[in-house]
Design a protein around this motif. Structure first.
Motif, mmCIF file in Angstrom:
data_model
loop_
_atom_site.group_PDB
_atom_site.id
_atom_site.type_symbol
_atom_site.label_atom_id
_atom_site.label_comp_id
_atom_site.label_asym_id
_atom_site.label_seq_id
_atom_site.Cartn_x
_atom_site.Cartn_y
_atom_site.Cartn_z
ATOM 1 N N THR A 1 0.870 -1.177 0.000
ATOM 2 C CA THR A 1 0.000 0.000 0.000
ATOM 3 C C THR A 1 0.911 1.233 0.000
ATOM 4 O O THR A 1 2.120 1.123 0.254
ATOM 5 C CB THR A 1 -0.878 0.027 1.262
ATOM 6 N N GLU A 2 0.329 2.398 -0.238
ATOM 7 C CA GLU A 2 1.137 3.619 -0.270
ATOM 8 C C GLU A 2 1.796 3.881 1.081
ATOM 9 O O GLU A 2 2.937 4.337 1.147
ATOM 10 C CB GLU A 2 0.278 4.804 -0.724
ATOM 11 N N GLN B 1 -4.329 1.031 -10.545
ATOM 12 C CA GLN B 1 -5.156 1.776 -9.603
ATOM 13 C C GLN B 1 -5.223 3.273 -9.927
ATOM 14 O O GLN B 1 -6.269 3.897 -9.801
ATOM 15 C CB GLN B 1 -4.613 1.596 -8.182
ATOM 16 N N THR C 1 3.704 -4.291 -7.020
ATOM 17 C CA THR C 1 3.268 -2.958 -6.583
ATOM 18 C C THR C 1 3.310 -1.981 -7.756
ATOM 19 O O THR C 1 2.394 -1.173 -7.936
ATOM 20 C CB THR C 1 4.165 -2.460 -5.428
ATOM 21 N N GLU D 1 2.683 1.529 3.213
ATOM 22 C CA GLU D 1 3.755 0.523 3.346
ATOM 23 C C GLU D 1 4.985 0.931 2.534
ATOM 24 O O GLU D 1 6.119 0.685 2.957
ATOM 25 C CB GLU D 1 3.252 -0.860 2.899
#
Length: 293
Positions: A124-125, A246, A239, A127
């Motif tokens: 995730t951003e 996304q 990612t 992370e």
């Protein structure tokens, strides 16, 4: 030469198969296939049997044995591991038919377990910020950032595959060498350009002078320190692809090209959940445009 080579034993044929595979496949594929074949050979001493004596039932018994086998940590092998075994054996016996060692493929009729769909793991951003903040060694942090910015595979950014000749500053791109030596060009964004120019200026022998195993083990330590679970080097590549989907920064064809996948279908299979979500949202948005009383 054209006749069926009926006298070949499974073990000796596996050596011929391995030698041939090394000529046409990448090292990791050969290792994966031979792992399955070596386990198969040892099972009930199949290696001492003639190749043409192996039947569908023998392979099915092996598959059932694998389904009940356990890893070192005591966990059962996953259905996906068994399906990989079946795929590797299919390659092996198809090669035997093609080279006239057997007339009929004993894999016909072999049944495997149902595939367990693995949810894609990407950072995730928050992370991403965590992992980059926790890495205290600047050149290593630069490497991890470059994986995230380019979607490169683990081996594609370190020597011997990635050298200064792989970096094209005038055209703002890097050349990555993927599976089976296939090359592709990935644009350098301003951050990657800045990183590589800095490393060049500092006189680094290679853009990133790290060994593969060091990258994996060191990153694992940093993940642990950052409290990030179920992640490895490959997750950085996932990612990259996930963020492009996304943020709607590229279409699936461009993402497939950037990742160096053999086809768009491979890319779609990796990102199926995200793509489904990206398709559903805009279609649902039509309800605001097309008003039904």
């Amino acid at each position: 030469e054209g006749t069926i080579r009926s006298s070949a034993y499974l073990e000796e044929f596996s050596e011929y198969f391995e030698a041939n595979s090394k000529k046409v496949k990448d090292e990791k594929s050969v290792i994966r296939e031979m792992h399955t074949i070596n386990v198969f050979i040892k099972y009930k001493q199949y290696g001492k049997r003639k190749l043409n004596s192996i039947r569908c039932i023998d392979i099915q018994n092996f598959v059932n044995f694998r389904l009940n086998s356990k890893k070192r940590n005591g966990e059962k092998l996953s259905p996906n591991t068994i399906l990989l075994d079946i795929r590797n054996l299919k390659v092996f016996f198809t090669f035997a038919v093609k080279n006239q060692y057997i007339e009929r493929n004993p894999m016909i009729g072999v049944r495997g377990p149902k595939r367990r769909e693995k949810k894609i793991r990407f950072l995730t951003e928050s992370e991403i910020r965590l992992i980059l903040n926790v890495i205290d060694k600047k050149d290593f942090r630069n490497l991890i950032a470059t994986y995230l910015y380019t979607g490169a595979r683990r081996e594609e950014l370190v020597p011997p595959l990635f050298t200064w000749s792989s970096v094209d500053f005038p055209n703002k791109q890097i050349q990555l060498t993927g599976k089976l030596g296939k090359t592709r060009y990935v644009p350098m964004n301003s951050k990657v350009e800045q990183i590589l120019k800095e490393h060049k200026k500092l006189g680094f022998e290679f853009p990133f002078n790290f060994k593969l195993d060091y990258v994996s083990h060191r990153l694992a330590d940093y993940y642990k320190e950052a409290g990030i679970k179920d992640a490895n080097v490959h997750v950085l590549r996932k990612t990259f692809g996930s963020l492009l989907i996304q943020k709607k920064l590229a279409d699936i064809f461009m993402i497939s090209k950037l990742l160096g996948h053999s086809s768009v279908r491979v890319t779609e299979s990796h990102y199926v959940d995200l793509l489904k979500e990206n398709v559903e949202k805009p279609v649902e948005g039509l309800t605001d445009v097309i008003l039904l009383e």
